[in-house]
Design a protein around this motif. Structure first.
Motif, PDB file in Angstrom:
ATOM      1  N   GLU A   3      11.200   6.957  26.147  1.00  0.00           N
ATOM      2  CA  GLU A   3      11.376   5.841  27.075  1.00  0.00           C
ATOM      3  C   GLU A   3      10.567   4.616  26.657  1.00  0.00           C
ATOM      4  O   GLU A   3      10.850   3.495  27.096  1.00  0.00           O
ATOM      5  N   LEU A   4       9.545   4.799  25.805  1.00  0.00           N
ATOM      6  CA  LEU A   4       8.786   3.670  25.287  1.00  0.00           C
ATOM      7  C   LEU A   4       9.332   3.176  23.955  1.00  0.00           C
ATOM      8  O   LEU A   4       9.186   1.994  23.620  1.00  0.00           O
ATOM      9  N   THR A   6      12.476   2.941  23.006  1.00  0.00           N
ATOM     10  CA  THR A   6      13.632   2.055  23.194  1.00  0.00           C
ATOM     11  C   THR A   6      13.216   0.617  23.499  1.00  0.00           C
ATOM     12  O   THR A   6      13.679  -0.315  22.835  1.00  0.00           O
ATOM     13  N   PRO A   7      12.337   0.368  24.474  1.00  0.00           N
ATOM     14  CA  PRO A   7      11.915  -1.023  24.705  1.00  0.00           C
ATOM     15  C   PRO A   7      11.111  -1.607  23.542  1.00  0.00           C
ATOM     16  O   PRO A   7      11.177  -2.811  23.288  1.00  0.00           O
ATOM     17  N   THR A  59       9.283 -11.499  30.890  1.00  0.00           N
ATOM     18  CA  THR A  59       9.340 -10.104  31.323  1.00  0.00           C
ATOM     19  C   THR A  59       8.922  -9.979  32.791  1.00  0.00           C
ATOM     20  O   THR A  59       9.497  -9.204  33.555  1.00  0.00           O
ATOM     21  N   GLN A 175      17.945  -6.878  30.355  1.00  0.00           N
ATOM     22  CA  GLN A 175      17.404  -5.538  30.135  1.00  0.00           C
ATOM     23  C   GLN A 175      16.480  -5.101  31.269  1.00  0.00           C
ATOM     24  O   GLN A 175      15.594  -4.275  31.063  1.00  0.00           O
ATOM     25  N   THR A 178      15.678  -1.409  31.771  1.00  0.00           N
ATOM     26  CA  THR A 178      14.819  -0.677  30.835  1.00  0.00           C
ATOM     27  C   THR A 178      13.385  -1.167  30.850  1.00  0.00           C
ATOM     28  O   THR A 178      12.521  -0.581  30.208  1.00  0.00           O
ATOM     29  N   LEU A 179      13.091  -2.264  31.559  1.00  0.00           N
ATOM     30  CA  LEU A 179      11.738  -2.826  31.594  1.00  0.00           C
ATOM     31  C   LEU A 179      11.166  -2.775  33.008  1.00  0.00           C
ATOM     32  O   LEU A 179      10.448  -3.665  33.435  1.00  0.00           O
ATOM     33  N   THR A 181       9.049  -0.567  34.302  1.00  0.00           N
ATOM     34  CA  THR A 181       7.683  -0.051  34.440  1.00  0.00           C
ATOM     35  C   THR A 181       6.730  -0.870  33.580  1.00  0.00           C
ATOM     36  O   THR A 181       7.141  -1.542  32.622  1.00  0.00           O
ATOM     37  N   SER A 184       6.856   0.347  29.855  1.00  0.00           N
ATOM     38  CA  SER A 184       8.014  -0.106  29.082  1.00  0.00           C
ATOM     39  C   SER A 184       7.910  -1.596  28.776  1.00  0.00           C
ATOM     40  O   SER A 184       8.265  -2.044  27.682  1.00  0.00           O
ATOM     41  N   ALA A 187       5.463  -1.975  25.957  1.00  0.00           N
ATOM     42  CA  ALA A 187       6.069  -1.585  24.689  1.00  0.00           C
ATOM     43  C   ALA A 187       6.985  -2.685  24.157  1.00  0.00           C
ATOM     44  O   ALA A 187       6.994  -2.990  22.954  1.00  0.00           O
ATOM     45  N   PHE A 188       7.754  -3.292  25.050  1.00  0.00           N
ATOM     46  CA  PHE A 188       8.631  -4.398  24.664  1.00  0.00           C
ATOM     47  C   PHE A 188       7.812  -5.559  24.094  1.00  0.00           C
ATOM     48  O   PHE A 188       8.142  -6.117  23.036  1.00  0.00           O
TER      49      PHE A 188
END
Length: 242
Positions: A3-4, A6-7, A59, A175, A178-179, A181, A184, A187-188
């Protein structure tokens, strides 16, 4: 971990997407590296810092950024174009007046003078074309203080471009699923920062190599061509007029 990942990959792609197009800042960064690699590395970090800052803002507040920047985007573009034209005019004037080897800090002076009118950054040095580039052994940029000023100038010059803010606002809004949290989002942002900084430092390495290999007369003409491209990019940024 997935899950981390991917971002993080999405952030890497986003960072490369905003950094790789060869615009005015890329031209200035290459020319900076032809004089002094350490100062150029600070400039590259400044550009990447703005990419990270806009990505972080988008973000957190993607829809808000898009709705508030869009109404005044044309006027912001006009201000950015004026700064770029000032840089180009200063650099072309210096290249015409002094075709010989200059001292260090030429482009930062032009950038600082242009940005100083709107962002409070001070310029140092002259507006002449590059002399011998390399690894910074010549002490170009005035040591740590000079590199800090260069970092600040490139932050200011890069930040006036609203396209980066809109770019990240659109990406993060699309997105949002997917962002959702903090992990995440972090990580992005890590992917954005790493990709942008890696690309800018690659340009620094290319510019520093060219500074060691290209004859002085050729470097003068690359400055003239580079500042011509900056002027053309300024016109492109300004259109369509508000």
């Amino acid at each position: 971990m997935t899950e981390l990942l991917t971002p993080a990959l999405a952030g890497t792609v986003a960072g490369l997407g905003v950094a790789m197009p060869m615009g005015a800042m890329s031209v200035l960064l290459l020319q900076e590296a032809m004089r002094d690699r350490r100062t150029a590395a600070a400039a590259a970090a400044g550009i990447a810092a703005v990419d990270l800052g806009y990505a972080a803002l988008a973000t957190a507040l993607g829809p808000w950024v898009a709705s508030h920047v869009t109404p005044v985007e044309a006027w912001i573009r006009l201000a950015a174009a004026a700064i770029l034209l000032a840089i180009a005019a200063h650099g072309l004037r210096g290249a015409a007046q002094d075709p010989g080897p200059p001292g260090p800090g030429a482009v930062p002076a032009a950038a600082g003078a242009a940005a100083g009118a709107d962002h409070g950054h001070d310029g140092v040095g002259g507006g002449s074309p590059p002399g011998r580039g390399g690894d910074g052994a010549s002490g170009g940029g005035g040591g740590g203080g000079g590199r800090a000023r260069t970092f600040a100038r490139y932050v200011g010059l890069t930040a006036v471009n609203p396209t980066t803010a809109l770019y990240f606002a659109a990406l993060t809004t699309a997105q949002a699923a997917t962002l959702h949290t903090a992990a995440s989002a972090a990580a992005f942002l890590t992917g954005v920062a790493a990709a942008s900084l890696l690309w800018q430092q690659t340009l620094v390495a290319v510019g520093a190599l060219a500074g060691r290999k290209v004859p002085a007369r050729v470097r003068v003409w690359t400055f003239r061509l580079g500042y011509g491209l900056v002027a053309a990019y300024a016109v492109k940024v300004a259109l369509p007029l508000p």
